[in-house]
Design an enzyme around this catalytic site. Structure first.
Site, PDB file in Angstrom:
ATOM      1  N   CYS A 174     -21.963 -18.111  -6.100  1.00 50.30           N
ATOM      2  CA  CYS A 174     -21.887 -18.558  -7.481  1.00 50.30           C
ATOM      3  C   CYS A 174     -20.958 -17.689  -8.778  1.00 50.30           C
ATOM      4  O   CYS A 174     -20.339 -16.579  -7.756  1.00 50.30           O
ATOM      5  CB  CYS A 174     -23.326 -17.681  -7.964  1.00 50.30           C
ATOM      6  SG  CYS A 174     -23.757 -16.482  -8.693  1.00 50.30           S
ATOM      7  N   ALA A 214       0.791  -1.334   0.064  1.00 54.71           N
ATOM      8  CA  ALA A 214      -0.394   0.139  -0.223  1.00 54.71           C
ATOM      9  C   ALA A 214       0.566   1.421   0.105  1.00 54.71           C
ATOM     10  O   ALA A 214       0.415   2.289  -0.526  1.00 54.71           O
ATOM     11  CB  ALA A 214      -1.289   0.668   0.971  1.00 54.71           C
ATOM     12  N   ASP A 235      -5.207  -1.644  -6.460  1.00 55.75           N
ATOM     13  CA  ASP A 235      -5.665  -0.031  -6.654  1.00 55.75           C
ATOM     14  C   ASP A 235      -5.453  -0.841  -8.827  1.00 55.75           C
ATOM     15  O   ASP A 235      -5.606   0.528  -9.328  1.00 55.75           O
ATOM     16  CB  ASP A 235      -5.105   0.936  -6.297  1.00 55.75           C
ATOM     17  CG  ASP A 235      -3.662   0.450  -6.185  1.00 55.75           C
ATOM     18  OD1 ASP A 235      -3.396  -0.066  -6.889  1.00 55.75           O
ATOM     19  OD2 ASP A 235      -2.815   1.010  -5.215  1.00 55.75           O
ATOM     20  N   CYS A 273     -26.790 -10.358  -5.245  1.00 56.38           N
ATOM     21  CA  CYS A 273     -26.196 -11.164  -6.511  1.00 56.38           C
ATOM     22  C   CYS A 273     -27.484 -10.888  -7.389  1.00 56.38           C
ATOM     23  O   CYS A 273     -28.330 -12.061  -6.906  1.00 56.38           O
ATOM     24  CB  CYS A 273     -26.041 -12.713  -6.379  1.00 56.38           C
ATOM     25  SG  CYS A 273     -25.200 -13.437  -8.150  1.00 56.38           S
ATOM     26  N   HIS A 306      -3.814  -9.951  -3.920  1.00 56.37           N
ATOM     27  CA  HIS A 306      -4.899  -9.710  -3.300  1.00 56.37           C
ATOM     28  C   HIS A 306      -6.505  -9.685  -3.879  1.00 56.37           C
ATOM     29  O   HIS A 306      -7.059  -9.323  -3.846  1.00 56.37           O
ATOM     30  CB  HIS A 306      -4.688  -9.084  -2.057  1.00 56.37           C
ATOM     31  CG  HIS A 306      -3.885  -9.491  -1.515  1.00 56.37           C
ATOM     32  ND1 HIS A 306      -3.084  -8.354  -0.233  1.00 56.37           N
ATOM     33  CD2 HIS A 306      -3.523 -11.130  -1.258  1.00 56.37           C
ATOM     34  CE1 HIS A 306      -2.301  -8.978   0.351  1.00 56.37           C
ATOM     35  NE2 HIS A 306      -2.415 -10.463  -0.050  1.00 56.37           N
ATOM     36  N   GLN A 351       0.473  -6.365  -3.682  1.00 59.57           N
ATOM     37  CA  GLN A 351      -0.827  -6.706  -2.806  1.00 59.57           C
ATOM     38  C   GLN A 351      -1.573  -5.382  -2.434  1.00 59.57           C
ATOM     39  O   GLN A 351      -2.407  -5.494  -2.356  1.00 59.57           O
ATOM     40  CB  GLN A 351      -0.076  -6.753  -0.823  1.00 59.57           C
ATOM     41  CG  GLN A 351       1.237  -7.356  -0.919  1.00 59.57           C
ATOM     42  CD  GLN A 351       1.655  -6.836   0.465  1.00 59.57           C
ATOM     43  OE1 GLN A 351       1.352  -7.720   1.504  1.00 59.57           O
ATOM     44  NE2 GLN A 351       2.766  -6.241   0.210  1.00 59.57           N
ATOM     45  N   THR A 402       0.605   5.677  -1.508  1.00 60.19           N
ATOM     46  CA  THR A 402      -0.075   6.556  -0.439  1.00 60.19           C
ATOM     47  C   THR A 402      -0.249   8.036  -1.462  1.00 60.19           C
ATOM     48  O   THR A 402      -0.703   8.798  -1.033  1.00 60.19           O
ATOM     49  CB  THR A 402       0.328   6.657   0.894  1.00 60.19           C
ATOM     50  OG1 THR A 402       2.616   6.730   0.325  1.00 60.19           O
ATOM     51  CG2 THR A 402       0.597   5.674   1.439  1.00 60.19           C
TER      52      THR A 402
HETATM   53  P1  NAD Z   1       0.621  -1.440   5.391  1.00 62.46           P
HETATM   54  O1  NAD Z   1      -0.619  -0.785   5.478  1.00 62.46           O
HETATM   55  O2  NAD Z   1       0.940  -2.928   5.900  1.00 62.46           O
HETATM   56  O3  NAD Z   1       2.038  -1.035   4.796  1.00 62.46           O
HETATM   57  C1  NAD Z   1       2.590  -0.289   3.881  1.00 62.46           C
HETATM   58  C2  NAD Z   1       3.420   0.873   4.239  1.00 62.46           C
HETATM   59  O4  NAD Z   1       4.206   1.918   3.285  1.00 62.46           O
HETATM   60  C3  NAD Z   1       3.628   1.243   6.049  1.00 62.46           C
HETATM   61  O5  NAD Z   1       4.493   0.104   6.990  1.00 62.46           O
HETATM   62  C4  NAD Z   1       4.093   2.353   5.930  1.00 62.46           C
HETATM   63  O6  NAD Z   1       5.107   3.516   6.261  1.00 62.46           O
HETATM   64  C5  NAD Z   1       4.582   2.325   3.749  1.00 62.46           C
HETATM   65  N1  NAD Z   1       4.667   3.183   3.161  1.00 62.46           N
HETATM   66  C6  NAD Z   1       3.736   4.170   3.457  1.00 62.46           C
HETATM   67  N2  NAD Z   1       3.676   5.355   2.356  1.00 62.46           N
HETATM   68  C7  NAD Z   1       5.255   5.226   1.773  1.00 62.46           C
HETATM   69  C8  NAD Z   1       5.517   6.217   1.077  1.00 62.46           C
HETATM   70  N3  NAD Z   1       5.309   6.739   0.314  1.00 62.46           N
HETATM   71  N4  NAD Z   1       6.805   5.732   0.966  1.00 62.46           N
HETATM   72  C9  NAD Z   1       6.989   4.626   1.672  1.00 62.46           C
HETATM   73  N5  NAD Z   1       7.030   3.509   2.708  1.00 62.46           N
HETATM   74  C10 NAD Z   1       4.951   4.396   2.587  1.00 62.46           C
HETATM   75  O7  NAD Z   1       0.517  -2.659   3.589  1.00 62.46           O
HETATM   76  P2  NAD Z   1       0.609  -3.382   3.380  1.00 62.46           P
HETATM   77  O8  NAD Z   1       2.145  -4.254   3.705  1.00 62.46           O
HETATM   78  O9  NAD Z   1       0.160  -3.706   1.549  1.00 62.46           O
HETATM   79  O10 NAD Z   1      -0.457  -4.872   3.435  1.00 62.46           O
HETATM   80  C11 NAD Z   1      -1.590  -4.343   3.578  1.00 62.46           C
HETATM   81  C12 NAD Z   1      -2.747  -4.863   2.819  1.00 62.46           C
HETATM   82  O11 NAD Z   1      -3.674  -3.975   2.666  1.00 62.46           O
HETATM   83  C13 NAD Z   1      -2.395  -5.104   1.423  1.00 62.46           C
HETATM   84  O12 NAD Z   1      -2.737  -6.521   1.351  1.00 62.46           O
HETATM   85  C14 NAD Z   1      -3.006  -4.518   0.344  1.00 62.46           C
HETATM   86  O13 NAD Z   1      -3.814  -5.755  -0.586  1.00 62.46           O
HETATM   87  C15 NAD Z   1      -3.908  -3.930   1.328  1.00 62.46           C
HETATM   88  N6  NAD Z   1      -4.437  -1.905   0.671  1.00 62.46           N
HETATM   89  C16 NAD Z   1      -4.148  -2.106  -0.655  1.00 62.46           C
HETATM   90  C17 NAD Z   1      -4.120  -0.931  -1.125  1.00 62.46           C
HETATM   91  C18 NAD Z   1      -3.918  -0.068  -2.325  1.00 62.46           C
HETATM   92  O14 NAD Z   1      -4.583  -0.941  -2.680  1.00 62.46           O
HETATM   93  N7  NAD Z   1      -3.526   0.933  -2.444  1.00 62.46           N
HETATM   94  C19 NAD Z   1      -4.524   0.661  -0.033  1.00 62.46           C
HETATM   95  C20 NAD Z   1      -4.658   0.305   1.507  1.00 62.46           C
HETATM   96  C21 NAD Z   1      -4.405  -1.351   2.177  1.00 62.46           C
END
Ligand code: NAD
Length: 264
Positions: free
Chosen positions: A137, A25, A109, A159, A126, A106, A29
């Site tokens: 179904c 994720a 998006d 559904c 994911h 993971q 961000t």
């Molecule tokens: P997580 O939230 O556990 O960890 C994200 C990490 O990214 C954090 O440790 C944070 O410090 C770091 N981070 C945030 N912004 C950053 C940046 N700009 N540069 C560097 N590091 C940065 O996320 P995860 O490990 O992906 O696991 C969480 C689950 O959440 C996954 O299974 C995923 O499917 C899901 N998820 C996905 C999204 C998305 O699709 N964008 C958003 C939220 C959660």
């Protein structure tokens, strides 16, 4: 080895024969999609929100489903655009050519694909939010079909084929990953000589097992994440810089190393 994380990562990429990348994720961000566990994470701010991503709660509690649909309608996914980090990763993929083995994300998006990543070299482990699926179904449809129903007044649309529960085509906690995807990701981790873990807290298994597999068989590991991860002590390079700065800097160092694919 160079001590600056950018130089060190570029040097490792220059030498590597088979690279595997795992993103989380944190790479999105900077596109306006909050992560789960970072300081501004969805779960950090509201621990109860974890329920909407947990199958058991989603199936057993109508309130959780209503909240999940509200979150989907108002979510950031529909307007988010790829950022410099996603784009630089595509540049790195192009620079490495055949040496870029696989990108396992993971994220749900699809921003790597929107940025131009090769669909043949990416696994959305994911799932993704582009589609909606029935839990009972084979019904599957574009997410917009279900969101239109929610916006028209249905707070928990059923559904249309069997009356079952609908959910985004993501893998919730408690749901199995797609076995073929997991096996393919593990195979690449087993034969890579460089593994990059980008923007992931490395706390969600089995995805977090991939760097473990890679390191055990001798691959170098780069961890680029704003906060410490359990893998930092075994990493060859650790970067805390925002990925929207780190990855473009790495990509910019690759071209002079002469890694461009023929014709580029
Ligand atoms: P997580 O939230 O556990 O960890 C994200 C990490 O990214 C954090 O440790 C944070 O410090 C770091 N981070 C945030 N912004 C950053 C940046 N700009 N540069 C560097 N590091 C940065 O996320 P995860 O490990 O992906 O696991 C969480 C689950 O959440 C996954 O299974 C995923 O499917 C899901 N998820 C996905 C999204 C998305 O699709 N964008 C958003 C939220 C959660």
């Amino acid at each position: 080895m160079a001590s600056d994380p950018v130089d060190a990562t570029a040097a490792l990429l220059g030498e590597a024969r088979h690279v595997v990348v795992l993103t989380g994720a944190g790479i999105s961000t900077e596109s306006g999609i909050p992560d789960f566990r970072g300081p501004n994470g969805v779960w950090t701010k509201n621990p109860d929100a974890e329920k909407t991503a947990t199958l058991q709660h989603y199936v057993s509690n109508p309130d959780v489903r209503v909240q999940a649909w509200r979150n989907r309608v108002n979510g950031p996914y529909w307007t988010a655009e790829p950022n410099d980090g996603h784009r630089a990763l595509v540049d790195i993929e192009h620079a490495l050519g055949e040496r870029f083995g696989l990108l396992v994300t993971q994220n749900i998006d699809s921003l790597h694909l929107a940025a131009g990543a090769d669909p043949a070299r990416i696994i959305e482990i994911h799932g993704n939010v582009r589609d909606v699926k029935c839990l009972s179904c084979p019904y599957r449809a574009p997410m917009s079909v279900a969101l239109d129903r929610v916006q028209a007044g249905e707070d928990d649309p059923a559904c249309p084929d069997c009356g079952g529960l609908l959910k985004s085509a993501t893998i919730s906690f408690g749901e199995n990953l797609v076995a073929d995807d997991l096996v393919r990701a593990q195979e690449h981790a087993l034969r890579c000589d460089l593994f990059l873990a980008l923007g992931t807290s490395l706390g969600v298994y089995p995805a977090a097992a991939l760097p473990e597999i890679a390191v055990r068989q001798g691959a170098a590991l780069v961890v680029a994440n704003a906060e410490p991860t359990p893998f930092d002590p075994v990493a060859d390079v650790v970067s805390r810089a925002p990925l929207g700065e780190f990855l473009p800097a790495v990509a910019a160092r690759l071209a002079p190393l002469g890694n461009s694919r023929p014709g580029q």
